[in-house]
Write a protein that holds these residues in place. Structure first.
Motif, PDB file in Angstrom:
ATOM      1  N   GLU A   1       0.813  -1.217   0.000  1.00  0.00           N
ATOM      2  CA  GLU A   1       0.000   0.000   0.000  1.00  0.00           C
ATOM      3  C   GLU A   1       0.851   1.275   0.000  1.00  0.00           C
ATOM      4  OE1 GLU A   1      -3.458   0.265  -0.101  1.00  0.00           O
ATOM      5  OE2 GLU A   1      -3.194  -1.845  -0.666  1.00  0.00           O
ATOM      6  N   ASP A   2       1.996   1.234   0.677  1.00  0.00           N
ATOM      7  CA  ASP A   2       2.839   2.439   0.781  1.00  0.00           C
ATOM      8  C   ASP A   2       3.472   2.848  -0.556  1.00  0.00           C
ATOM      9  OD1 ASP A   2       4.865   0.596   0.364  1.00  0.00           O
ATOM     10  OD2 ASP A   2       5.642   0.652   2.421  1.00  0.00           O
ATOM     11  N   GLY A   3       3.373   1.986  -1.568  1.00  0.00           N
ATOM     12  CA  GLY A   3       3.931   2.316  -2.882  1.00  0.00           C
ATOM     13  C   GLY A   3       5.449   2.283  -2.921  1.00  0.00           C
ATOM     14  N   LYS A   4       6.108   2.010  -1.801  1.00  0.00           N
ATOM     15  CA  LYS A   4       7.579   2.021  -1.739  1.00  0.00           C
ATOM     16  C   LYS A   4       8.177   0.642  -1.511  1.00  0.00           C
ATOM     17  CE  LYS A   4       8.416   4.577   1.790  1.00  0.00           C
ATOM     18  NZ  LYS A   4       8.986   5.431   2.836  1.00  0.00           N
ATOM     19  N   THR A   5       7.402  -0.202  -0.824  1.00  0.00           N
ATOM     20  CA  THR A   5       7.933  -1.522  -0.474  1.00  0.00           C
ATOM     21  C   THR A   5       7.122  -2.621  -1.156  1.00  0.00           C
ATOM     22  OG1 THR A   5       6.544  -1.668   1.495  1.00  0.00           O
ATOM     23  CG2 THR A   5       8.747  -0.725   1.795  1.00  0.00           C
ATOM     24  N   VAL A   6       7.726  -3.804  -1.200  1.00  0.00           N
ATOM     25  CA  VAL A   6       7.028  -4.965  -1.753  1.00  0.00           C
ATOM     26  C   VAL A   6       6.901  -6.045  -0.668  1.00  0.00           C
ATOM     27  CG1 VAL A   6       7.565  -4.657  -4.205  1.00  0.00           C
ATOM     28  CG2 VAL A   6       9.241  -5.791  -2.697  1.00  0.00           C
ATOM     29  N   ALA A   7       5.903  -6.937  -0.879  1.00  0.00           N
ATOM     30  CA  ALA A   7       5.636  -7.993   0.106  1.00  0.00           C
ATOM     31  C   ALA A   7       6.636  -9.132  -0.082  1.00  0.00           C
ATOM     32  CB  ALA A   7       4.206  -8.495  -0.032  1.00  0.00           C
ATOM     33  N   ALA A   8       7.878  -8.843   0.296  1.00  0.00           N
ATOM     34  CA  ALA A   8       8.966  -9.817   0.151  1.00  0.00           C
ATOM     35  C   ALA A   8       9.410 -10.274   1.519  1.00  0.00           C
ATOM     36  CB  ALA A   8      10.145  -9.175  -0.555  1.00  0.00           C
TER      37      ALA A   8
END
Ligand code: 4AD
Ligand code: MG
Length: 465
Positions: free
Chosen positions: A371-378
């Motif tokens: 959602e933050d547009g900066k991080t990915v669900a990794a």
């Protein structure tokens, strides 16, 4: 009857039973009383069985007394209780046939003494005979069987993904090329580039770096799947954690989010650690004694504890405020280096960590944007002593978001037509991870270098045997 040494030593036969064992001499000792003690191993367990050989055997003087380490023998005799310490049973030999001699015992490269790991690597064809590589081999096998059993019990299907591929899954450009073109006479296009349309597959192809993209296709139909196969990386890293050819386990689960596969990874690791502790106690005792004194307690502790979960952003803050100076400066956005990972796992937590939600710019195109547009669900799982053993993520299941990522990373949409189809026809959230099998074996045994836990290591400048 023919017996494996494991069965003899574990009491499967009664005292007085006649058995025949086949194997190789580990050591031999002659007593003054005119008997010889020959320790024979056959790979079925860590220990060798002691054959007590009386001097009245017809070949005692001519052969038995000349036996040296690594001679192959067939021993027949009766099971007896052992007087010596260590083992309960031995064999009172009634015949010992020598099948193969060792040409020159003084120059036999695997003489029974401690050799350095570097030395043993030069003898990849003979090192399986050493105690240490016998133990590694059994533990590696136990782990592989346990991995398959774990997934089977949870209803996963094992999918064979291709070794030859056209796609660079990780986008790191570390692929070995597969080609039948004549290197000395390469076909060229008018623009002067190599013309791969003339190659075997009518296109450029490589050895796969990961089966993930392929296994996603099966996940989006069969729900729970995994790969377990060889993968290849042409990264020029001469470290104790990198191989050019390594085995990877990659589960992929439909309708699963990152937290679900983080839990799956934790459950899987605990399951296989438990299996090794139960099934290979003999080999683990050897590793604890000779390689790493914490080998057993560390696994036991992992089985009993719950893994710490931490966000990348919090990890950066911890690293910045820990008062330690790192060679590679810490700031939000960096790809964590081994020194950082080790600090977090070894000093800060002292146990495995599941690190989550990394900056998108340091991760692969297929990871789901948060959602933050900066991080990915990794997520990466970092283990003390070795660092990253697992890398995984939730996959981007939204076509528009996936296309934005492909574009931002300069990748060509047309090359990913089949992958995009999964998002066009009945897309589902799905997640998975990759476990480096050699890193796992190295962690479990305490063997410090992945080259020593795979039978024939492939590293830069090294593909002999
Ligand atoms: O983190 P990686 O590059 O992730 C993938 O390949 C994903 N496609 C996995 C997935 O989500 N299905 O590699 C996964 C793991 C690493 O954590 C590490 O344990 C191991 O593979 N690995 C290596 N092991 C030995 N030698 C190398 N050169 C390795 N590179 C990665
Ligand atoms: Mg990784």
């Amino acid at each position: 009857s023919d017996a494996v040494i494991h069965d003899v030593l574990s009491g499967r036969y009664a005292v007085g039973d006649t058995v025949t064992v086949k194997g190789w001499v580990r050591t031999k000792r002659d007593s003054k009383a005119g008997i010889s003690f020959v320790a024979v191993h056959d790979g079925s367990c860590f220990d060798a069985v002691q054959a007590v050989v009386p001097a009245d055997l017809p070949n005692y003087e001519s052969e038995i007394k000349r036996l040296t380490t690594a001679c192959s023998v067939v021993v027949t005799g009766t099971i007896a209780r052992s007087e010596g310490q260590g083992q309960q049973f031995e064999i009172q030999a009634s015949s010992v046939a020598v099948i193969g001699w060792v040409e020159n015992p003084d120059t036999y490269p695997m003489a029974p003494k401690r050799h350095s790991m570097e030395y043993l690597r030069e003898f990849a064809h003979l090192r399986p005979r050493t105690n240490i590589h016998g133990a590694v081999t059994r533990v590696r096998n136990c782990l592989a069987q346990a991995v398959h059993r774990f997934f089977h019990q949870r209803g996963f299907y094992w999918i064979s993904t291709p070794i030859i591929t056209g796609s660079d899954t990780e986008g790191a450009g570390e692929m070995f090329r597969v080609s039948t073109l004549d290197l000395e006479n390469l076909p060229r296009t008018e623009a002067g580039k190599v013309d791969y349309s003339k190659d075997f597959f009518d296109r450029e192809t490589f050895l796969t770096v990961s089966g993930q993209l392929n296994v996603e296709t099966y996940c989006c139909a069969l729900s729970k799947v995994y790969t377990f196969g060889p993968t290849f990386r042409a990264e020029n890293s001469n470290t104790s954690r990198h191989l050019a050819e390594f085995w990877m386990i990659e589960p992929e689960v439909a309708f699963a989010e990152l937290a679900d596969v983080a839990q799956l990874a934790e459950d899987m690791l605990k399951y296989v650690f438990k299996a090794v502790l139960e099934e290979r106690a003999d080999d683990m005792a050897f590793f604890a004694e000779r390689v790493d004194k914490d080998a057993i307690s560390r696994l036991q502790q992992m089985v009993d504890s719950s893994f710490v979960r931490m966000d990348y952003t919090d990890a950066i803050e911890i690293l910045q405020n820990c008062g330690k100076t790192f060679n590679y400066p810490v700031e939000w956005g960096i790809d964590l280096q081994s020194e950082h990972e080790r600090y977090l796992a070894e000093e800060h937590v002292g146990a495995p960590i599941i690190l989550q939600n990394y900056p998108k710019d340091i991760k692969a195109f297929y990871m789901r944007l948060n959602e933050d547009g900066k991080t990915v669900a990794a997520m990466d799982i970092l283990a003390p002593g070795i660092g990253e053993i697992i890398g995984g993520s939730q996959r981007e299941e939204r076509l528009d978001k996936l296309d934005e990522r492909l574009e931002a990373m300069g990748l060509n949409k047309d090359d990913y037509g089949w992958y995009r189809d999964l998002r066009r026809y009945g897309t589902v959230p799905h997640s998975g991870f990759g476990l480096g099998f050699e890193r796992l074996v190295s962690y479990v045994t305490g063997m410090g270098n992945v080259r020593d836990v795979i039978p024939f290591p492939r590293t830069p400048g090294n593909a002999d045997f």
